[in-house]
Design an enzyme around this catalytic site. Structure first.
Site, PDB file in Angstrom:
ATOM      1  N   HIS A  94     -19.575  34.986  23.942  1.00 19.62           N
ATOM      2  CA  HIS A  94     -18.691  35.608  24.945  1.00 19.62           C
ATOM      3  C   HIS A  94     -17.337  34.889  25.020  1.00 19.62           C
ATOM      4  CE1 HIS A  94     -18.673  38.208  28.822  1.00 19.62           C
ATOM      5  NE2 HIS A  94     -17.460  38.075  28.335  1.00 19.62           N
ATOM      6  N   ARG A 121     -19.718  44.977  26.389  1.00 15.59           N
ATOM      7  CA  ARG A 121     -20.813  44.460  27.206  1.00 15.59           C
ATOM      8  C   ARG A 121     -22.115  44.648  26.442  1.00 15.59           C
ATOM      9  NH1 ARG A 121     -17.845  41.723  29.573  1.00 15.59           N
ATOM     10  NH2 ARG A 121     -17.351  41.685  31.780  1.00 15.59           N
TER      11      ARG A 121
HETATM   12  P1  NAP Z   1     -10.454  49.683  31.171  1.00 14.06           P
HETATM   13  O1  NAP Z   1      -8.975  49.578  31.104  1.00 14.06           O
HETATM   14  O2  NAP Z   1     -11.096  50.004  32.486  1.00 14.06           O
HETATM   15  O3  NAP Z   1     -10.879  50.801  30.095  1.00 14.06           O
HETATM   16  C1  NAP Z   1     -12.187  51.251  29.979  1.00 14.06           C
HETATM   17  C2  NAP Z   1     -12.229  52.349  28.925  1.00 14.06           C
HETATM   18  O4  NAP Z   1     -13.582  52.766  28.783  1.00 14.06           O
HETATM   19  C3  NAP Z   1     -11.413  53.590  29.326  1.00 14.06           C
HETATM   20  O5  NAP Z   1     -10.800  54.156  28.209  1.00 14.06           O
HETATM   21  C4  NAP Z   1     -12.506  54.526  29.862  1.00 14.06           C
HETATM   22  O6  NAP Z   1     -12.212  55.907  29.765  1.00 14.06           O
HETATM   23  C5  NAP Z   1     -13.647  54.178  28.944  1.00 14.06           C
HETATM   24  N1  NAP Z   1     -14.922  54.581  29.565  1.00 14.06           N
HETATM   25  C6  NAP Z   1     -15.480  54.132  30.700  1.00 14.06           C
HETATM   26  N2  NAP Z   1     -16.639  54.765  30.954  1.00 14.06           N
HETATM   27  C7  NAP Z   1     -16.799  55.645  29.938  1.00 14.06           C
HETATM   28  C8  NAP Z   1     -17.795  56.620  29.635  1.00 14.06           C
HETATM   29  N3  NAP Z   1     -18.853  56.805  30.421  1.00 14.06           N
HETATM   30  N4  NAP Z   1     -17.623  57.359  28.526  1.00 14.06           N
HETATM   31  C9  NAP Z   1     -16.550  57.194  27.726  1.00 14.06           C
HETATM   32  N5  NAP Z   1     -15.562  56.291  27.964  1.00 14.06           N
HETATM   33  C10 NAP Z   1     -15.697  55.531  29.051  1.00 14.06           C
HETATM   34  O7  NAP Z   1     -11.166  48.362  30.645  1.00 14.06           O
HETATM   35  P2  NAP Z   1     -10.542  47.230  29.692  1.00 14.06           P
HETATM   36  O8  NAP Z   1      -9.641  46.340  30.449  1.00 14.06           O
HETATM   37  O9  NAP Z   1     -10.042  47.873  28.454  1.00 14.06           O
HETATM   38  O10 NAP Z   1     -11.862  46.392  29.375  1.00 14.06           O
HETATM   39  C11 NAP Z   1     -12.986  46.987  28.734  1.00 14.06           C
HETATM   40  C12 NAP Z   1     -14.194  46.075  28.838  1.00 14.06           C
HETATM   41  O11 NAP Z   1     -14.040  44.961  27.981  1.00 14.06           O
HETATM   42  C13 NAP Z   1     -14.420  45.433  30.203  1.00 14.06           C
HETATM   43  O12 NAP Z   1     -15.017  46.331  31.117  1.00 14.06           O
HETATM   44  C14 NAP Z   1     -15.331  44.287  29.845  1.00 14.06           C
HETATM   45  O13 NAP Z   1     -16.663  44.754  29.892  1.00 14.06           O
HETATM   46  C15 NAP Z   1     -14.949  43.954  28.410  1.00 14.06           C
HETATM   47  N6  NAP Z   1     -14.303  42.634  28.274  1.00 14.06           N
HETATM   48  C16 NAP Z   1     -14.901  41.712  27.454  1.00 14.06           C
HETATM   49  C17 NAP Z   1     -14.310  40.471  27.276  1.00 14.06           C
HETATM   50  C18 NAP Z   1     -14.905  39.456  26.344  1.00 14.06           C
HETATM   51  O14 NAP Z   1     -14.468  38.311  26.292  1.00 14.06           O
HETATM   52  N7  NAP Z   1     -15.920  39.812  25.578  1.00 14.06           N
HETATM   53  C19 NAP Z   1     -13.119  40.159  27.941  1.00 14.06           C
HETATM   54  C20 NAP Z   1     -12.553  41.117  28.770  1.00 14.06           C
HETATM   55  C21 NAP Z   1     -13.153  42.364  28.929  1.00 14.06           C
HETATM   56  P3  NAP Z   1     -10.962  56.551  30.537  1.00 14.06           P
HETATM   57  O15 NAP Z   1      -9.747  56.072  29.763  1.00 14.06           O
HETATM   58  O16 NAP Z   1     -11.175  58.003  30.422  1.00 14.06           O
HETATM   59  O17 NAP Z   1     -11.003  56.017  31.942  1.00 14.06           O
END
Ligand code: NAP
Length: 312
Positions: A275, A227
């Site tokens: 994006h 993000r």
């Molecule tokens: P997810 O499964 O919810 O994983 C989020 C990860 O971030 C987890 O490992 C979490 O830690 C960690 N995290 C959250 N808050 C944190 C903090 N304060 N300090 C340290 N680590 C933290 O999410 P995901 O499915 O992998 O997706 C990640 C992000 O990718 C989405 O939220 C979105 O913003 C982005 N995204 C972008 C696109 C694009 O096209 N550019 C597409 C899809 C998603 P824990 O493991 O300890 O919970």
């Protein structure tokens, strides 16, 4: 069972999703479900399929609502909605994951192999310069969730030494896992290439500020498909101008589309990507959404629940 499902994710998406959702509902034994972009009065709706550009802002009239099912992985625009009192499920989709693995691996290899410079220097000069092997290029992955984990493992399979960082302690095969404030400092200090796959939350806002950018080795490359809010834009521009950060490939921005006057567009060491790192794939996402409806209708817990307190 006749659940009523409001597809609140726009007419254009509805055209792509409708046949896939109807087929998945039939396969799940829910052929009787009523589904559409306008199902009737809000008090009869059981589930809302949702994207951030949805017409639904106030969930209060949906008195029978059982869940909101997001088609997006990032739920920052809805997770804090005070009118939302029912479970919120985020999108965990194999198509999204595959797309992100391809995009991140592609960008990391591009920087690792210095492909931009090779292409730019095709001016008749024969200057052989082999890249080091991946085993000599440490990569740090901020975020070890559904997407970060898959990308980290794909990179580790190519021999990159990968360090991952998350909020809570994690164990991921072939990855050095760190967490917490000290873990972040260590993870940044070893990142020749830094990939951000964190969600937007109050805790991750400006995570990569001037002070933390200084912890990166000189010339480090940043790849951000997470993000835009994770990085302090002004601090990044300063770090790029000073050469401390070698390049930034950014897929996400605080304002999207990125405004034409934004300095990222013209910066020689920034790649702007609109994006597109990974998108939810209707073929697989329709099945994920319907599976969650089927689960709830048969008394099973929802999958992929977002946690309101955590914000992701
Ligand atoms: P997810 O499964 O919810 O994983 C989020 C990860 O971030 C987890 O490992 C979490 O830690 C960690 N995290 C959250 N808050 C944190 C903090 N304060 N300090 C340290 N680590 C933290 O999410 P995901 O499915 O992998 O997706 C990640 C992000 O990718 C989405 O939220 C979105 O913003 C982005 N995204 C972008 C696109 C694009 O096209 N550019 C597409 C899809 C998603 P824990 O493991 O300890 O919970």
């Amino acid at each position: 069972m006749k659940p009523e499902i409001l597809f609140a994710a726009g007419e254009a998406r509805w055209r792509r999703y409708e046949p896939l959702l109807r087929r998945a509902l039939a396969e799940a034994g829910l052929a009787e479900a009523r589904i559409g972009t306008d199902t009737g009065p809000p008090e009869t709706v059981d589930y809302i399929i949702y994207t951030p550009d949805s017409q639904v802002r106030d969930f209060t009239p949906y008195t029978r609502l059982k869940a909101v099912l997001s088609l997006w992985a990032g739920v920052e625009s809805v997770v804090g909605n005070p009118t939302l009192k029912v479970p919120l499920c985020r999108m965990v989709d194999s198509g999204l994951r595959e797309g992100m693995v391809e995009w991140v691996t592609g960008q990391v290899l591009r920087h690792h192999l210095d492909i931009d410079r090779t292409l730019a220097s095709q001016n008749g000069e024969w200057r052989p310069r082999a890249a080091p092997l991946a085993r000599g290029r440490p990569v740090t992955m901020l975020g070890l969730g559904e997407l970060g984990r898959a990308c980290a493992q794909a990179l580790a399979a190519l021999n990159f030494p990968v360090t991952g960082w998350s909020r809570t302690a994690r164990q991921v095969d072939a990855i050095t896992c760190l967490h917490g404030a000290t873990g972040l400092e260590q993870a940044l200090a070893r990142a020749a290439i830094l990939v951000l796959l964190l969600p937007h939350t109050p805790q991750t806002e400006n995570l990569l500020n001037a002070e933390r950018l200084r912890l990166l080795p000189r010339g480090a490359v940043i790849v951000n498909p997470g993000r835009g809010s994770l990085i302090d834009d002004a601090a990044l521009l300063d770090a790029l101008d000073s050469g401390h950060v070698g390049h930034a490939t950014l897929d996400v921005f605080r304002t999207e589309p990125l405004p034409p006057a934004h300095p990222f567009w013209a910066h020689p060491h920034v790649t702007v990507s609109p994006h597109v790192a990974a998108e939810t794939r209707p073929e697989t996402a329709a099945q994920v959404v319907v599976e969650n409806i089927r689960r709830h209708e048969t008394g099973l817990p929802f999958l992929y629940l977002a946690d309101r307190a955590r914000g992701y």
